[in-house]
Design a protein around this motif. Structure first.
Motif, PDB file in Angstrom:
ATOM      1  N   ALA A  17      26.469 -34.988 -39.562  1.00 56.93           N
ATOM      2  CA  ALA A  17      25.402 -35.829 -39.043  1.00 56.93           C
ATOM      3  C   ALA A  17      24.603 -35.104 -37.967  1.00 56.93           C
ATOM      4  O   ALA A  17      23.430 -35.361 -37.769  1.00 56.93           O
ATOM      5  N   GLU A  18      25.221 -34.165 -37.267  1.00 59.72           N
ATOM      6  CA  GLU A  18      24.550 -33.438 -36.208  1.00 59.72           C
ATOM      7  C   GLU A  18      23.657 -32.330 -36.755  1.00 59.72           C
ATOM      8  O   GLU A  18      22.950 -31.682 -35.999  1.00 59.72           O
ATOM      9  N   LEU A  19      23.660 -32.097 -38.048  1.00 54.87           N
ATOM     10  CA  LEU A  19      22.883 -31.021 -38.633  1.00 54.87           C
ATOM     11  C   LEU A  19      21.532 -31.485 -39.150  1.00 54.87           C
ATOM     12  O   LEU A  19      20.916 -30.828 -39.960  1.00 54.87           O
ATOM     13  N   VAL A  20      21.068 -32.634 -38.689  1.00 60.66           N
ATOM     14  CA  VAL A  20      19.775 -33.177 -39.090  1.00 60.66           C
ATOM     15  C   VAL A  20      18.934 -33.369 -37.841  1.00 60.66           C
ATOM     16  O   VAL A  20      19.446 -33.775 -36.801  1.00 60.66           O
ATOM     17  N   GLU A  21      17.652 -33.032 -37.938  1.00 63.84           N
ATOM     18  CA  GLU A  21      16.719 -33.270 -36.840  1.00 63.84           C
ATOM     19  C   GLU A  21      15.446 -33.879 -37.384  1.00 63.84           C
ATOM     20  O   GLU A  21      14.987 -33.507 -38.459  1.00 63.84           O
ATOM     21  N   TYR A  22      14.908 -34.823 -36.633  1.00 62.30           N
ATOM     22  CA  TYR A  22      13.655 -35.470 -36.997  1.00 62.30           C
ATOM     23  C   TYR A  22      12.581 -35.060 -35.995  1.00 62.30           C
ATOM     24  O   TYR A  22      12.823 -35.030 -34.793  1.00 62.30           O
ATOM     25  N   PHE A  23      11.375 -34.783 -36.508  1.00 56.00           N
ATOM     26  CA  PHE A  23      10.213 -34.494 -35.677  1.00 56.00           C
ATOM     27  C   PHE A  23       9.087 -35.421 -36.125  1.00 56.00           C
ATOM     28  O   PHE A  23       8.762 -35.470 -37.312  1.00 56.00           O
ATOM     29  N   VAL A  24       8.504 -36.156 -35.190  1.00 52.85           N
ATOM     30  CA  VAL A  24       7.368 -37.022 -35.486  1.00 52.85           C
ATOM     31  C   VAL A  24       6.175 -36.450 -34.744  1.00 52.85           C
ATOM     32  O   VAL A  24       6.205 -36.322 -33.522  1.00 52.85           O
ATOM     33  N   THR A  25       5.145 -36.060 -35.497  1.00 50.54           N
ATOM     34  CA  THR A  25       3.921 -35.551 -34.889  1.00 50.54           C
ATOM     35  C   THR A  25       2.791 -36.522 -35.206  1.00 50.54           C
ATOM     36  O   THR A  25       2.977 -37.492 -35.932  1.00 50.54           O
ATOM     37  N   ASP A  26       1.623 -36.224 -34.682  1.00 48.97           N
ATOM     38  CA  ASP A  26       0.486 -37.089 -34.968  1.00 48.97           C
ATOM     39  C   ASP A  26      -0.057 -36.880 -36.377  1.00 48.97           C
ATOM     40  O   ASP A  26      -0.928 -37.622 -36.817  1.00 48.97           O
ATOM     41  N   ARG A  27       0.494 -35.921 -37.136  1.00 47.58           N
ATOM     42  CA  ARG A  27       0.020 -35.652 -38.499  1.00 47.58           C
ATOM     43  C   ARG A  27       1.083 -35.810 -39.584  1.00 47.58           C
ATOM     44  O   ARG A  27       0.761 -35.948 -40.759  1.00 47.58           O
ATOM     45  N   ARG A  28       2.370 -35.740 -39.195  1.00 45.66           N
ATOM     46  CA  ARG A  28       3.420 -35.704 -40.212  1.00 45.66           C
ATOM     47  C   ARG A  28       4.773 -36.009 -39.608  1.00 45.66           C
ATOM     48  O   ARG A  28       4.934 -36.045 -38.385  1.00 45.66           O
ATOM     49  N   ILE A  29       5.744 -36.219 -40.481  1.00 45.80           N
ATOM     50  CA  ILE A  29       7.154 -36.278 -40.094  1.00 45.80           C
ATOM     51  C   ILE A  29       7.825 -35.081 -40.753  1.00 45.80           C
ATOM     52  O   ILE A  29       7.607 -34.808 -41.935  1.00 45.80           O
ATOM     53  N   VAL A  30       8.633 -34.371 -39.981  1.00 45.55           N
ATOM     54  CA  VAL A  30       9.349 -33.206 -40.495  1.00 45.55           C
ATOM     55  C   VAL A  30      10.843 -33.463 -40.301  1.00 45.55           C
ATOM     56  O   VAL A  30      11.275 -33.879 -39.222  1.00 45.55           O
ATOM     57  N   VAL A  31      11.621 -33.240 -41.360  1.00 47.27           N
ATOM     58  CA  VAL A  31      13.068 -33.408 -41.297  1.00 47.27           C
ATOM     59  C   VAL A  31      13.704 -32.052 -41.561  1.00 47.27           C
ATOM     60  O   VAL A  31      13.458 -31.436 -42.601  1.00 47.27           O
ATOM     61  N   HIS A  32      14.485 -31.588 -40.603  1.00 45.86           N
ATOM     62  CA  HIS A  32      15.227 -30.332 -40.755  1.00 45.86           C
ATOM     63  C   HIS A  32      16.682 -30.659 -41.041  1.00 45.86           C
ATOM     64  O   HIS A  32      17.274 -31.506 -40.367  1.00 45.86           O
ATOM     65  N   THR A  33      17.251 -30.004 -42.022  1.00 43.88           N
ATOM     66  CA  THR A  33      18.681 -30.095 -42.277  1.00 43.88           C
ATOM     67  C   THR A  33      19.236 -28.688 -42.326  1.00 43.88           C
ATOM     68  O   THR A  33      18.548 -27.744 -42.706  1.00 43.88           O
ATOM     69  N   ASP A  34      20.467 -28.550 -41.909  1.00 42.01           N
ATOM     70  CA  ASP A  34      21.128 -27.252 -41.922  1.00 42.01           C
ATOM     71  C   ASP A  34      22.570 -27.480 -42.337  1.00 42.01           C
ATOM     72  O   ASP A  34      23.411 -27.825 -41.517  1.00 42.01           O
ATOM     73  N   GLU A  35      22.821 -27.348 -43.621  1.00 41.37           N
ATOM     74  CA  GLU A  35      24.162 -27.546 -44.143  1.00 41.37           C
ATOM     75  C   GLU A  35      24.695 -26.238 -44.688  1.00 41.37           C
ATOM     76  O   GLU A  35      24.058 -25.587 -45.501  1.00 41.37           O
ATOM     77  N   ASP A  36      25.860 -25.881 -44.203  1.00 40.66           N
ATOM     78  CA  ASP A  36      26.532 -24.659 -44.640  1.00 40.66           C
ATOM     79  C   ASP A  36      25.628 -23.441 -44.525  1.00 40.66           C
ATOM     80  O   ASP A  36      25.596 -22.577 -45.406  1.00 40.66           O
ATOM     81  N   GLY A  37      24.852 -23.376 -43.449  1.00 34.40           N
ATOM     82  CA  GLY A  37      23.986 -22.226 -43.219  1.00 34.40           C
ATOM     83  C   GLY A  37      22.716 -22.217 -44.038  1.00 34.40           C
ATOM     84  O   GLY A  37      21.967 -21.249 -44.013  1.00 34.40           O
ATOM     85  N   LYS A  38      22.445 -23.272 -44.802  1.00 37.92           N
ATOM     86  CA  LYS A  38      21.226 -23.347 -45.615  1.00 37.92           C
ATOM     87  C   LYS A  38      20.227 -24.268 -44.917  1.00 37.92           C
ATOM     88  O   LYS A  38      20.392 -25.486 -44.896  1.00 37.92           O
ATOM     89  N   PHE A  39      19.200 -23.684 -44.336  1.00 38.02           N
ATOM     90  CA  PHE A  39      18.193 -24.442 -43.605  1.00 38.02           C
ATOM     91  C   PHE A  39      17.176 -25.011 -44.582  1.00 38.02           C
ATOM     92  O   PHE A  39      16.731 -24.331 -45.493  1.00 38.02           O
ATOM     93  N   ASP A  40      16.836 -26.291 -44.413  1.00 36.40           N
ATOM     94  CA  ASP A  40      15.864 -26.941 -45.273  1.00 36.40           C
ATOM     95  C   ASP A  40      14.891 -27.717 -44.408  1.00 36.40           C
ATOM     96  O   ASP A  40      15.297 -28.389 -43.459  1.00 36.40           O
ATOM     97  N   GLU A  41      13.611 -27.610 -44.734  1.00 37.90           N
ATOM     98  CA  GLU A  41      12.578 -28.344 -44.010  1.00 37.90           C
ATOM     99  C   GLU A  41      11.802 -29.181 -45.011  1.00 37.90           C
ATOM    100  O   GLU A  41      11.279 -28.665 -45.985  1.00 37.90           O
TER     101      GLU A  41
END
Length: 176
Positions: free
Chosen positions: A77-101
């Motif tokens: 659960a700690e490997l997820v981050e949310y970013f809210v900007t004035d143009r978009r939402i970005v979700v970062h996940t990092d599972e087993d060393g595989k970064f996904d945006e």
């Protein structure tokens, strides 16, 4: 790119970022975990009393595996981050060393809904029932039904207001 880092476009503003608050399995399933622990303790004790060394070792190993799995789920659960900007939402996940945006522009997101939880967190979901039904019919795929959800968000009402303001701003309307 590193954890906690988001590259903003020119003129883009970051409104909010966080990781979901991990909800320990002990809190979510306390009664079930107590029952399983007592069952495990009884079975292990019975094996020890009966002199069944192999049974006791297997029982101890299964109990250790259960603890490992529970702790692993909390760490995920700690490997997820949310970013809210004035143009978009970005979700970062990092599972087993595989970064996904994953990037969700405001113009492509349906109206958000807020669900408050008893622990003070909330879930913000971007999909209405009609949208989910339409995607299910078109795609005939259970993965197509997944909605963008910001889960276990601290201060959910404040974050929801940020989300609504950003969405209205991206649409060119007033958030008031």
């Amino acid at each position: 790119m590193y954890r906690g880092e988001l590259r903003l476009d020119d003129g883009e503003s970051l409104l909010w970022q966080c990781s979901p608050r991990p909800v320990p399995a002990e809190v979510k399933n306390k009664k079930l975990l107590v029952a399983l622990f007592l069952l495990w303790l009884g079975v292990t004790g019975w094996f020890v009393i009966e002199g069944e060394v192999v049974g006791a070792l297997v029982s101890i190993a299964l109990g250790g595996w259960g603890i490992f799995v529970t702790r692993r789920q909390e760490a995920d659960a700690e490997l997820v981050e949310y970013f809210v900007t004035d143009r978009r939402i970005v979700v970062h996940t990092d599972e087993d060393g595989k970064f996904d945006e994953r990037v969700y522009p405001w113009r492509e997101l349906p109206a958000p809904t807020l669900e408050l939880h008893d622990d003070g967190t909330g879930t913000i979901t971007f999909a209405d029932a009609e949208d989910r039904r339409r995607r299910r019919i078109i795609h005939l795929d259970r993965y197509a039904e997944r909605d963008l959800k910001l889960t276990t968000v601290d201060h959910p009402q404040r974050v929801f207001e940020h989300v609504q303001r950003a969405r209205h701003s991206a649409e060119g309307t007033s958030a008031e």
